[in-house]
Scaffold this motif. Sequence first.
Motif, PDB file in Angstrom:
ATOM      1  N   GLN A  15       0.787  -1.130   0.056  1.00  0.00           N
ATOM      2  CA  GLN A  15       0.040   0.031   0.016  1.00  0.00           C
ATOM      3  C   GLN A  15       1.013   1.205   0.082  1.00  0.00           C
ATOM      4  O   GLN A  15       1.918   1.334   0.668  1.00  0.00           O
ATOM      5  CB  GLN A  15      -0.805  -0.162   1.162  1.00  0.00           C
ATOM      6  N   GLN A  65       1.374   0.721   6.127  1.00  0.00           N
ATOM      7  CA  GLN A  65       0.468  -0.239   6.722  1.00  0.00           C
ATOM      8  C   GLN A  65      -0.692   0.506   7.427  1.00  0.00           C
ATOM      9  O   GLN A  65      -0.598   1.575   7.935  1.00  0.00           O
ATOM     10  CB  GLN A  65       1.246  -1.027   7.918  1.00  0.00           C
ATOM     11  N   LEU A  66      -1.705  -0.094   7.201  1.00  0.00           N
ATOM     12  CA  LEU A  66      -3.164   0.436   7.844  1.00  0.00           C
ATOM     13  C   LEU A  66      -3.105   0.293   9.350  1.00  0.00           C
ATOM     14  O   LEU A  66      -2.605  -0.627   9.942  1.00  0.00           O
ATOM     15  CB  LEU A  66      -4.097  -0.326   7.330  1.00  0.00           C
ATOM     16  N   GLN A  89      -3.015   5.371   7.859  1.00  0.00           N
ATOM     17  CA  GLN A  89      -1.928   4.577   7.512  1.00  0.00           C
ATOM     18  C   GLN A  89      -0.521   5.093   7.979  1.00  0.00           C
ATOM     19  O   GLN A  89      -0.773   6.148   8.583  1.00  0.00           O
ATOM     20  CB  GLN A  89      -1.893   4.470   6.020  1.00  0.00           C
TER      21      GLN A  89
END
Length: 390
Positions: free
Chosen positions: A356, A360-361, A375
């Motif tokens: 992403q 990272q979320l 994020q």
Amino acid sequence: MVSYTRRDALRSLPALAVGLSGCSALSGDEDDLPLPTAWVADLRETTVGVRPTEGRVVFASRSPFSNDPMLSAVDADTGETTWSVSGPDERCSPAATDGRRVYVFSKTGTVFAFEHEGGAPVWEASIPAVNRADPGVVQFAPVVAGGTVVVPVSGTEDDVPDRLVGFARSDGAERFSVDLPASLAGAPASDGDGVVFALLDGTLRRVGADGTDAWRLDVGAAMSDVAVEDGTVYVGSATESVLAVDAATGERRWRADLENTVFTRPLVANGRVFVGAADYYLYAFDADSGERRWRTETPNAVTSGPTTADGKLVTLSGGDLRVRGSSGTVPFGPTVFSVHDTDGTRITERRFEGYQSGGQLGWAAAVGGGVYLGQEWQVARLAPEVLDAA
């Protein structure tokens, strides 16, 4: 001593860089999120935002770098940063608000109060002997209780004194400091006139806004973040249960069974208590009786939410959630964003797999009617249609 320290600290406030438009807002189609977005803003390592006023959301940052804003106020409609505050080059707690001011606690041992209109500094105060190496010491947001801002200081190492420190909302004067016998197990919550909190020694406790010890309940195991609604405390426990406790007396009202522990704060809405558990289920209980109304399977342990937007339940399953105590970091994955109706019907589910661009979320939450994703390097407000069926 206290007022001198506060005056002395206030002299340093102008050194904090308070500026407009410190961060850029990006078009929602430039990211690679598997969800439609209204906007994406370049804000690093934020915590869940607070909404002190209509049309604005304030995010705190856990970034350790001084060139990243400590606080950022973002226009909820456009994602543009309306003001930001840079501060000490250390991580900060999540922000708290009383609708007039925003409060945040830095690992440098300083508590800040800012006006939510423009981010002007109001006061700052010091908390001594905060270990800057301890990652968990600023994990939880300050709590507003009556005329007091209560700061939870909870280290994961033995050399950090765990305590609650209360400051006057008006001028930051220290009102009390209560030593804790164990670290906090989850985020405390205000019941209006006091603070309810769970400790890793398995006790649930309450102190008044003056620091007076009100009651304690031996639950027997570490607990989740605490929720308080209409005089009742709701908390999940590692005894594989969710508890409802009278906020005034500490007496247990009901206990409902789960199949594993709970990491996140229960959500209380419309006479229901919604609980996302580590047993891969989302539950709904009757708030008065504790009777289970439904449960529905989730793709992984619920590590963010549930929160509610437009009458829907938003959760995040899996992810890199740091859990206090011996459990360490929970290695769940992948990360899945889910929306459920309040009768348990799953509306949509989106998986975050592979790389992403925003990193990272960290969290998903509904704030002031909008749904946001945090994020590592950005915050996104999701488009309203994300609450509809996929």
